[in-house]
Motif scaffolding. Structure first.
Motif, PDB file in Angstrom:
ATOM      1  N   ASN A  31      30.823  -6.364  23.735  1.00  0.00           N
ATOM      2  CA  ASN A  31      31.567  -5.621  24.758  1.00  0.00           C
ATOM      3  C   ASN A  31      30.704  -4.606  25.491  1.00  0.00           C
ATOM      4  OD1 ASN A  31      34.128  -6.759  24.751  1.00  0.00           O
ATOM      5  ND2 ASN A  31      34.809  -5.528  23.015  1.00  0.00           N
TER       6      ASN A  31
ATOM      7  N   GLY B 192      31.606  -6.786  18.039  1.00  0.00           N
ATOM      8  CA  GLY B 192      32.358  -6.335  19.212  1.00  0.00           C
ATOM      9  C   GLY B 192      31.623  -5.280  20.009  1.00  0.00           C
TER      10      GLY B 192
ATOM     11  N   ASP C 273      39.235  -4.657  19.789  1.00  0.00           N
ATOM     12  CA  ASP C 273      39.177  -4.846  21.235  1.00  0.00           C
ATOM     13  C   ASP C 273      40.533  -4.547  21.883  1.00  0.00           C
ATOM     14  OD1 ASP C 273      39.407  -6.657  23.769  1.00  0.00           O
ATOM     15  OD2 ASP C 273      37.269  -6.583  23.344  1.00  0.00           O
TER      16      ASP C 273
ATOM     17  N   GLN D 222      31.129 -10.963  25.891  1.00  0.00           N
ATOM     18  CA  GLN D 222      32.322 -11.257  25.086  1.00  0.00           C
ATOM     19  C   GLN D 222      32.263 -12.639  24.416  1.00  0.00           C
ATOM     20  OE1 GLN D 222      35.770 -10.032  27.715  1.00  0.00           O
ATOM     21  NE2 GLN D 222      36.080  -8.648  26.006  1.00  0.00           N
TER      22      GLN D 222
END
Length: 548
Positions: A145, A141, A75, A250
């Motif tokens: 995201n 992720g 990230d 997130q």
């Protein structure tokens, strides 16, 4: 040591407080360092549930404690960083199954995309949404995201491929999140449970605020800022779907432990047209001329990125699986084009085509070439896979090259993911770059031209206090400009530590209050990844910027 001992009593997975682990989990690829108290590698969903119940219970008692999920740590916003408990999913949450007949896959958050793509997926099937860091990224992720990537123009983003989520929510129980019919929604809302309360309150929030939500829908095609309240309720069909809310959240609303994702059959024939520009001015007109022919992607990188690639060509060649001399030979036509243009092109745009037959590919290529004749630019039609791959490797590896090879400075991603409608880019970009230049910051630019989503990667010496002090000052000015142009402050990298303080500025007070209410509905004690999406501050940014 008290927290470590408490957690060891309730989980089967490993609980770590050693210096090496804490240092590793203090950083991602952002410009932040946030040291956790403990890192836990849960073995299964039951471990996650136990930890959530423990943290929620301790929070009620007044203890300052929270949890943040982390997969590969790629990230760029500080999203997986936290001062309390980190749950690391890559050691154990690695189960995956592919259903080739139904074009579906079940994945856990610790599955690396490279494993999924190279070792599991059949050759003719793909998941066409992934970040540039796909060789080191993992699904936790990517989902949390709402990643996009180079094929977003045709295929959309991760939220368009997630069919179901398995989430551990604040009551410490695992739930399956999927699209519900009106009848199923009514059944959920009738329950006197935490889940029933969530559905009742979220339905009321979305229904009562339809006009406000519609008013503040971003006008650009890509946005990962705030909570996605625009795609939950479909009044025409009567469906209610919380998966878009969780994808891109997130980990602030619950802990992801599994997902069902949709796959696609790849079209077998591919081609790449590389366009070489002398300036940015004609980019929107070229994009508009090419878009009617439905390219799979329209990717961009600037002359600074090209110079970086040429400078470190041996590493680019290695990443492409080629030796240096063969790779250099492949670039000879581009070198000749550079000579004919008087130097390295100001901008390179990659037009990727994908069709079911060579005949269709030839037909589309001819139409695009005809559309390009009215523009003053050079181009190459690339038909061989090795020729096409050299560009994709350069495009994908640019950030890593910057991270590892710019002496005295480091990548400082804080304005790296804005989105503005493509036709306004030539007007917007000089103003944006002038903000950086006025503060002595140089940068590289790559991006997704078809969406108007560009990645500006500043290079800064963060060991110097006056350099660190520029971050929030420049971010303020930069995001004021993005908002002036009706853009999004983050298209695919998400808010994290770096952009959460600007979410209120982008959406306005009324919409921001809705985001805060969403957080309260799912996370009444504030135990999940605090300071992301809502509640972040400029002061926290300034306190946690790395000093190196």
């Amino acid at each position: 040591m008290e927290l470590k001992a408490e957690l060891e009593k309730i989980v089967e997975g490993e609980v770590n407080t050693d210096e090496k682990t804490l240092a590793e989990y203090s950083r991602d690829t952002s410009l932040f360092e946030v040291r956790p108290e403990v890192v836990v590698f849960p073995k299964h969903s039951q471990d996650v549930q136990e930890i959530v119940r423990f943290v929620d219970r301790e929070k009620v008692r007044g203890r300052n404690i929270s949890i943040t999920g982390r997969s590969a740590g790629t990230d760029m916003t500080g999203g997986p960083l936290n001062e309390s408990i980190i749950l690391g999913f890559t050691p154990h949450f690695t189960n995956l199954e592919v259903d080739e007949d139904n074009l579906e896959a079940m994945v856990e958050p610790g599955v690396f995309y490279r494993t999924f793509e190279k070792e599991v997926l059949p050759d003719h099937i793909s998941l066409p949404v992934y970040p540039a860091s796909k060789n080191i990224a993992a699904f936790g992720g990517m989902i949390m995201n709402n990643c996009g990537g180079e094929k977003t123009l045709r295929y959309g983003k991760m939220k368009d491929f997630v069919e179901e989520l398995r989430m551990v929510l604040a009551d410490g129980k695992e739930y399956t999140i999927r699209k519900l019919s009106k009848g199923e929604l009514n059944e959920k809302m009738a329950q006197s449970t935490f889940e029933g309360e969530i559905y009742s309150r979220m339905y009321r929030l979305v229904y009562d605020n339809q006009n406000l939500i519609k008013k503040h829908r971003p006008s650009v095609s890509k946005n990962s800022s705030g909570y996605d309240l625009w795609n939950i309720y479909d009044p025409q069909e009567g469906t209610f779907d919380l998966t878009p809310l969780f994808v891109g959240s997130q980990g602030t609303l619950g802990m992801l432990v599994g997902a069902k994702i949709r796959l696609v059959n790849e079209l077998p024939e591919k081609r790449l047209i590389a366009l070489f520009f002398k300036s940015w001015e004609s980019l929107p007109d070229v994009v508009n001329a090419v878009l009617p022919y439905e390219p799979m992607s329209l990717e961009t990188f600037d002359d600074a990125t090209m110079k970086l690639g040429l400078r470190f060509m041996p590493e680019i060649a290695k990443a492409a699986g080629s030796n240096f001399f063969s790779f250099l030979k492949d670039f000879l036509p581009e070198i000749k084009i550079g000579f004919s243009m008087g130097g390295i092109p100001k901008l390179v745009v990659l037009v990727e085509l994908e069709e079911e037959s060579i005949a269709k590919l030839d037909e589309k290529t001819e139409k695009i070439e005809a559309a390009l004749t009215s523009f003053d630019l050079k181009y190459r039609v690339l038909r061989e896979e090795t020729e096409m791959e050299k560009y994709w490797v350069m495009r994908r590896e640019s950030f890593n090259l910057l991270r590892h090879h710019v002496h005295g400075k480091r990548t400082a991603p804080f304005v790296e993911d804005f989105c503005v409608v493509p036709e306004r880019i030539p007007e917007f970009l000089p103003k944006a770059l002038s903000i950086l230049q006025e503060h002595g910051i140089r940068a590289n630019i790559t991006g997704h031209a078809g969406n108007g989503n560009f990645h500006i990667i500043p290079l800064m010496d963060l060991s110097r206090k006056r350099e660190r002090e520029k971050i929030t000052k420049v971010a303020d000015m930069f995001y004021d400009l993005v908002i002036e142009y009706d853009g999004s402050i983050t298209a695919e990298h998400n808010d994290g530590i770096i952009r959460t303080p600007y979410v209120r500025k982008m959406f306005g007070e009324d919409m921001y209050e809705l985001f805060k209410e969403v957080k309260k509905i799912f996370d009444p004690q504030g135990i999940f990844n605090p300071g992301k999406k809502v509640g972040g501050s400029v002061e926290y940014i300034q306190e946690h910027i790395v000093k190196e």
